[in-house]
Design an enzyme around this catalytic site. Structure first.
Site, PDB file in Angstrom:
ATOM      1  N   ASN A 182      28.122  60.463  87.145  1.00 17.11           N
ATOM      2  CA  ASN A 182      28.441  60.197  85.620  1.00 17.11           C
ATOM      3  C   ASN A 182      27.135  60.239  85.016  1.00 17.11           C
ATOM      4  O   ASN A 182      27.019  60.659  83.843  1.00 17.11           O
ATOM      5  CB  ASN A 182      29.402  58.921  85.511  1.00 17.11           C
ATOM      6  CG  ASN A 182      30.593  59.324  85.660  1.00 17.11           C
ATOM      7  OD1 ASN A 182      31.350  59.803  85.033  1.00 17.11           O
ATOM      8  ND2 ASN A 182      31.345  58.803  86.952  1.00 17.11           N
ATOM      9  N   MET A 236      28.188  48.898  90.470  1.00 22.34           N
ATOM     10  CA  MET A 236      29.054  48.093  90.947  1.00 22.34           C
ATOM     11  C   MET A 236      28.997  46.772  90.949  1.00 22.34           C
ATOM     12  O   MET A 236      29.339  45.971  91.758  1.00 22.34           O
ATOM     13  CB  MET A 236      29.091  48.742  92.265  1.00 22.34           C
ATOM     14  CG  MET A 236      29.474  50.196  92.614  1.00 22.34           C
ATOM     15  SD  MET A 236      31.175  50.669  91.699  1.00 22.34           S
ATOM     16  CE  MET A 236      32.359  50.283  92.789  1.00 22.34           C
ATOM     17  N   ILE A 250      29.666  42.986  88.857  1.00 19.44           N
ATOM     18  CA  ILE A 250      30.103  42.357  87.967  1.00 19.44           C
ATOM     19  C   ILE A 250      29.408  41.775  87.052  1.00 19.44           C
ATOM     20  O   ILE A 250      28.619  40.834  87.781  1.00 19.44           O
ATOM     21  CB  ILE A 250      31.338  41.538  88.357  1.00 19.44           C
ATOM     22  CG1 ILE A 250      32.364  42.337  89.085  1.00 19.44           C
ATOM     23  CG2 ILE A 250      32.108  40.804  87.654  1.00 19.44           C
ATOM     24  CD1 ILE A 250      33.766  41.679  89.907  1.00 19.44           C
ATOM     25  N   LEU A 251      29.185  41.956  86.130  1.00 21.85           N
ATOM     26  CA  LEU A 251      28.251  41.183  85.158  1.00 21.85           C
ATOM     27  C   LEU A 251      29.067  40.002  84.483  1.00 21.85           C
ATOM     28  O   LEU A 251      30.143  40.049  83.975  1.00 21.85           O
ATOM     29  CB  LEU A 251      27.636  42.154  84.041  1.00 21.85           C
ATOM     30  CG  LEU A 251      26.975  43.323  84.538  1.00 21.85           C
ATOM     31  CD1 LEU A 251      26.881  44.380  83.562  1.00 21.85           C
ATOM     32  CD2 LEU A 251      25.597  42.946  85.058  1.00 21.85           C
ATOM     33  N   ASN A 274      31.357  51.386  79.558  1.00 24.22           N
ATOM     34  CA  ASN A 274      31.810  51.542  80.888  1.00 24.22           C
ATOM     35  C   ASN A 274      32.643  52.522  81.269  1.00 24.22           C
ATOM     36  O   ASN A 274      33.619  52.918  79.955  1.00 24.22           O
ATOM     37  CB  ASN A 274      32.082  50.208  81.675  1.00 24.22           C
ATOM     38  CG  ASN A 274      32.337  50.241  83.118  1.00 24.22           C
ATOM     39  OD1 ASN A 274      31.503  51.063  83.935  1.00 24.22           O
ATOM     40  ND2 ASN A 274      33.535  49.844  83.485  1.00 24.22           N
ATOM     41  N   HIS A 278      35.914  53.489  83.986  1.00 21.91           N
ATOM     42  CA  HIS A 278      36.630  52.882  84.944  1.00 21.91           C
ATOM     43  C   HIS A 278      37.552  53.909  85.232  1.00 21.91           C
ATOM     44  O   HIS A 278      38.246  54.326  84.499  1.00 21.91           O
ATOM     45  CB  HIS A 278      37.244  51.777  84.297  1.00 21.91           C
ATOM     46  CG  HIS A 278      38.059  51.149  85.287  1.00 21.91           C
ATOM     47  ND1 HIS A 278      37.501  50.230  86.414  1.00 21.91           N
ATOM     48  CD2 HIS A 278      39.201  51.006  85.660  1.00 21.91           C
ATOM     49  CE1 HIS A 278      38.482  49.874  87.239  1.00 21.91           C
ATOM     50  NE2 HIS A 278      39.723  50.133  86.632  1.00 21.91           N
ATOM     51  N   GLU A 328      35.233  40.360  79.222  1.00 21.76           N
ATOM     52  CA  GLU A 328      36.599  40.384  80.102  1.00 21.76           C
ATOM     53  C   GLU A 328      36.328  41.734  81.012  1.00 21.76           C
ATOM     54  O   GLU A 328      36.266  42.931  80.457  1.00 21.76           O
ATOM     55  CB  GLU A 328      37.800  40.802  79.293  1.00 21.76           C
ATOM     56  CG  GLU A 328      39.081  40.484  79.872  1.00 21.76           C
ATOM     57  CD  GLU A 328      40.327  40.897  79.162  1.00 21.76           C
ATOM     58  OE1 GLU A 328      39.999  41.185  77.815  1.00 21.76           O
ATOM     59  OE2 GLU A 328      41.427  40.671  79.532  1.00 21.76           O
ATOM     60  N   GLU A 383      35.890  62.366  84.375  1.00 20.46           N
ATOM     61  CA  GLU A 383      35.076  61.436  83.936  1.00 20.46           C
ATOM     62  C   GLU A 383      33.622  62.035  83.423  1.00 20.46           C
ATOM     63  O   GLU A 383      33.164  61.747  82.368  1.00 20.46           O
ATOM     64  CB  GLU A 383      34.574  60.747  85.313  1.00 20.46           C
ATOM     65  CG  GLU A 383      35.620  59.906  86.081  1.00 20.46           C
ATOM     66  CD  GLU A 383      35.333  58.908  86.978  1.00 20.46           C
ATOM     67  OE1 GLU A 383      34.089  58.808  87.309  1.00 20.46           O
ATOM     68  OE2 GLU A 383      36.022  58.691  88.044  1.00 20.46           O
TER      69      GLU A 383
HETATM   70  C1  GRF Z   1      33.100  57.112  90.110  1.00 20.38           C
HETATM   71  O1  GRF Z   1      34.489  57.339  90.474  1.00 20.38           O
HETATM   72  C2  GRF Z   1      33.598  55.984  88.717  1.00 20.38           C
HETATM   73  O2  GRF Z   1      34.519  56.177  88.348  1.00 20.38           O
HETATM   74  C3  GRF Z   1      33.112  54.783  89.205  1.00 20.38           C
HETATM   75  O3  GRF Z   1      31.805  55.091  90.252  1.00 20.38           O
HETATM   76  C4  GRF Z   1      32.248  56.448  90.782  1.00 20.38           C
HETATM   77  C5  GRF Z   1      31.097  56.998  91.127  1.00 20.38           C
HETATM   78  O4  GRF Z   1      30.505  57.343  90.020  1.00 20.38           O
HETATM   79  N1  GRF Z   1      32.657  53.977  88.080  1.00 20.38           N
HETATM   80  P1  GRF Z   1      29.009  57.947  89.955  1.00 20.38           P
HETATM   81  O5  GRF Z   1      29.157  59.294  90.850  1.00 20.38           O
HETATM   82  O6  GRF Z   1      28.007  57.118  90.888  1.00 20.38           O
HETATM   83  O7  GRF Z   1      28.698  58.379  88.607  1.00 20.38           O
END
Ligand code: GRF
Length: 197
Positions: free
Chosen positions: A14, A90, A92-93, A107, A109, A143, A174
């Site tokens: 992403n 990955m 959680i903040l 973000n 999701h 949240e 995405e």
């Molecule tokens: C993706 O599936 C995204 O939805 C989630 O993290 C996964 C890996 O994303 N947030 P990336 O390839 O590291 O951007």
């Protein structure tokens, strides 16, 4: 020109989509890619694109979220971003941390929020017998996975889909959705972007 910092934890597909879109007349440019994982594959991809990279390794702050987030915040501040994009990040903040970036943090999701906040979203959609699934870009608020929706992409769940095949269907969307939302968000446009089959 708006300055964008991107937070990753893994491969950064992403992040690459966002970075590769920030050219020409795009109102933003990437100024930092930051990961909590030293060996995140996305760091090399960012460096190959000439973008500054930083690592704040959360395992160096055992049981000390406050210290981890203080280091994260200081590193982000040093890049003075106008917008922070979480992209496969990955951790959680805390609400306290997110409050400091209120109105500046996005973000992506992998679910059609508000359905399936948290993890294992693809498997949960399959287990629920849903006909469709997808991904959401939203503003980050205190949240978890709960901020205002800025964009959604929808895909059909097929009979034989597994969590892996469904994730593989969603990921390309995405990569379209996040850049489309960032372009608009940077110009103060919060019109919801809708993509999908
Ligand atoms: C993706 O599936 C995204 O939805 C989630 O993290 C996964 C890996 O994303 N947030 P990336 O390839 O590291 O951007």
């Amino acid at each position: 020109m708006k300055r964008v910092a991107i937070l990753i934890s893994g491969g950064g597909s992403n992040m690459v989509s966002l970075v590769d879109d920030m050219t020409g007349d795009h109102p933003c440019r990437p100024v930092l890619v930051l990961s909590n994982v030293p060996e995140a594959g996305g760091l090399a991809k960012a460096a190959a694109r000439g973008i500054e990279t930083q690592v704040i390794d959360h395992t160096q702050f055992p049981k000390d979220r406050v210290a981890f987030e203080a280091a994260l915040h200081a590193t982000l501040l040093a890049a003075s971003p106008d917008i922070v994009c979480l992209a496969g990040f990955m951790r959680i903040l805390s609400p306290e941390f997110m409050a400091k970036w209120d109105g500046k943090m996005l973000n992506i999701h992998p679910s059609l929020l508000p359905k399936y906040r948290g993890l294992h979203t693809h498997q949960r959609a399959i287990d629920a017998g849903d006909a469709e699934h997808g991904c959401t870009v939203h503003e980050v608020t205190a949240e978890l996975d709960g901020g205002p929706v800025l964009g959604q992409a929808t895909v059909a769940i097929s009979a034989g889909d597994t969590a892996e095949t469904l994730a593989a269907k969603v990921l390309p969307f995405e990569h379209q959705l996040y850049p489309a939302v960032l372009r608009r968000y940077a110009q103060g446009d919060r019109t919801i972007v809708r993509l999908g089959t």
